[in-house]
Motif scaffolding. Structure first.
Motif, PDB file in Angstrom:
ATOM      1  N   UNK A 196       0.823  -1.208   0.000  1.00  4.26           N
ATOM      2  CA  UNK A 196       0.000   0.000   0.000  1.00  4.26           C
ATOM      3  C   UNK A 196       0.860   1.262   0.000  1.00  4.26           C
ATOM      4  N   UNK A 197       1.951   1.253   0.781  1.00  4.90           N
ATOM      5  CA  UNK A 197       2.864   2.402   0.820  1.00  4.90           C
ATOM      6  C   UNK A 197       3.493   2.639  -0.549  1.00  4.90           C
ATOM      7  N   UNK A 201       3.035   6.063  -3.180  1.00  5.12           N
ATOM      8  CA  UNK A 201       4.094   6.989  -3.608  1.00  5.12           C
ATOM      9  C   UNK A 201       3.806   7.569  -4.993  1.00  5.12           C
ATOM     10  N   UNK A 202       3.053   6.845  -5.818  1.00  6.29           N
ATOM     11  CA  UNK A 202       2.760   7.284  -7.171  1.00  6.29           C
ATOM     12  C   UNK A 202       3.946   7.173  -8.105  1.00  6.29           C
ATOM     13  N   UNK A 203       4.981   6.469  -7.669  1.00 12.21           N
ATOM     14  CA  UNK A 203       6.203   6.372  -8.487  1.00 12.21           C
ATOM     15  C   UNK A 203       6.341   5.019  -9.194  1.00 12.21           C
ATOM     16  N   UNK A 214      -1.295  -7.623  -7.414  1.00 11.40           N
ATOM     17  CA  UNK A 214      -1.321  -9.097  -7.347  1.00 11.40           C
ATOM     18  C   UNK A 214      -0.877  -9.589  -5.972  1.00 11.40           C
ATOM     19  N   UNK A 215       0.158  -8.917  -5.435  1.00 10.17           N
ATOM     20  CA  UNK A 215       0.644  -9.283  -4.103  1.00 10.17           C
ATOM     21  C   UNK A 215      -0.416  -9.035  -3.038  1.00 10.17           C
ATOM     22  N   UNK A 216      -1.127  -7.918  -3.172  1.00  7.86           N
ATOM     23  CA  UNK A 216      -2.186  -7.593  -2.206  1.00  7.86           C
ATOM     24  C   UNK A 216      -3.303  -8.627  -2.273  1.00  7.86           C
ATOM     25  N   UNK A 217      -3.723  -8.973  -3.504  1.00  2.41           N
ATOM     26  CA  UNK A 217      -4.794  -9.963  -3.677  1.00  2.41           C
ATOM     27  C   UNK A 217      -4.369 -11.317  -3.127  1.00  2.41           C
TER      28      UNK A 217
END
Length: 391
Positions: A196-197, A201-203, A214-217
């Motif tokens: 999430x962090x 960052x938007x970078x 994918x990692x979050x899911x």
């Protein structure tokens, strides 16, 4: 002692006339015994009938453990020792004095002659024996009722103790599971926070954003699985939702669900159907068992060289599924512990997976077997008796 007066008050001699009583009184002899004296032993031949004129005599038998049990007590006016004479068998019990005792005794032959010549004695003896049997039955029924009452009380206490023990064990296991939950969820939460962090960052490039999502899911899915396992364990009971499902249908569901995981590790998943059949089982829970076992097998095999095979079979209305891998195997000293709650050899595991698999199989009235050879691989076999039919 007035022998005639004592004899005429004995129930089995009530109907004798005065002349017969005089004859009988002339046949009986008087003797006495100190407290604790054995008058006759169980198993001895019956040579005399006894009438208590004073004191108390107890009749004893040995139980199966050799302990003495009092089965009768005789006081003034009671006859004892007549049964063995009447049925012409050895003494069925031991007669011992409880107090100093005086008795009249009649020799066996004299007693039998009186029976032959005085039908009234036979009638009185039958009445007396009937009364003894009736009294014995009443006492026996009363003792049984008391015994059953005590047994019921003991059983209720045992049930209460068992319920308390199960409650304490459940609290203990829930405490363990709560600790395990905190431990196992901490890592996934850290992963979610990191991803999430990064997204915040938007970078990140498009591909990096896709990877982070994918990692979050994947992490959320893992947490869902953890939660489901813990909830099933805490609830304890498993309610099945039976449906008709075909073996090939189960195999195809497995192949679709696990294809990506096997592809990433470059491991072969081989599915074989010994015969075509359908069975009435809880499809969702059986799939969950298979996925758990197959994912364990996937962890155990080497990348690029591993093979996991699943064989469906049905014989004699027993639905069997065999999962075999060529992985590292399970050491013999750990094999007996794999179905215990919280036992896990894999990193990030709850230690509840196999315990839940076993519970689901048992809920189907089935069993799960395991064979393993360290360095060669492991085979789990689920066997579930069920209604099956060919397709």
């Amino acid at each position: 002692m007035d022998k005639k007066n004592l004899i005429e008050n004995v129930p089995c001699f009530y109907e004798l006339d005065s002349e017969a009583l005089d004859i009988l009184a002339g046949k009986v002899y008087e003797t006495s015994f100190e407290t604790g004296t054995i008058i006759f032993n169980e198993g001895e031949d019956a040579d005399r009938l006894y009438i208590v004129s004073d004191g108390v005599v107890e009749i004893l038998k040995n139980d199966k453990d050799g302990n003495e049990v009092v089965v009768g007590v005789h006081t003034k006016g009671n006859v004892f020792g007549e049964m063995a004479i009447l049925d012409n068998l050895p003494r069925s019990g031991t007669a011992r004095t409880r107090t100093p005792v005086k008795v009249l005794y009649l020799e066996r032959e004299d007693f039998l002659k009186i029976l032959d010549t005085n039908p009234s004695v036979n009638r009185c003896m039958m009445k007396s024996l009937s009364g003894i049997i009736r009294t014995f039955n009443e006492v026996h029924i009363k003792e049984n009722a008391e015994y059953n009452k005590r047994l019921k009380t003991v059983l209720e206490e045992l049930k209460k103790m068992q319920k308390e023990a199960l409650y304490k064990e459940r609290l203990y296991l829930m405490g363990q599971s709560a600790s395990q939950i905190l431990h196992d969820i901490r890592n996934p939460l850290s992963v979610l926070k990191t991803q999430a962090l990064l997204l915040g960052t938007g970078r990140l490039s498009s591909s990096e954003k896709k990877k982070a999502c994918e990692n979050i899911i994947s992490t959320v899915s893992r947490m869902e699985n953890l939660t489901t396992e813990f909830m099933d364990f805490i609830r304890g009971d498993i309610k099945l939702d039976y449906t008709v499902v075909g073996a090939r249908q189960l195999g195809e569901s497995l192949s679709d669900y696990l294809a990506d995981k096997f592809a990433k590790k470059n491991v072969r998943l081989e599915i074989e159907y010994k015969n075509e059949f359908s069975a009435i089982v809880d499809e969702g829970r059986i799939l969950r068992c298979l996925i758990n076992l197959i994912e364990n097998a996937l962890k155990a095999v080497d990348r690029d060289r591993g093979i996991v095979s699943v064989v469906f079979d049905c014989k004699n209305e027993v639905f069997s599924i065999e999962i075999t891998d060529n992985g590292c195997g399970i050491p013999e000293e750990k094999l007996s512990r794999i179905f215990q709650p919280f036992f896990s050899e894999s990193e990030g595991g709850t230690g509840l997976g196999l315990q839940i698999v076993q519970s689901i199989v048992k809920a189907h009235n089935g069993e799960i077997l395991v064979k393993s050879v360290p360095g060669k691989g492991t085979t789990f076999t689920m066997m579930i008796p069920c209604f099956t039919f060919g397709v």
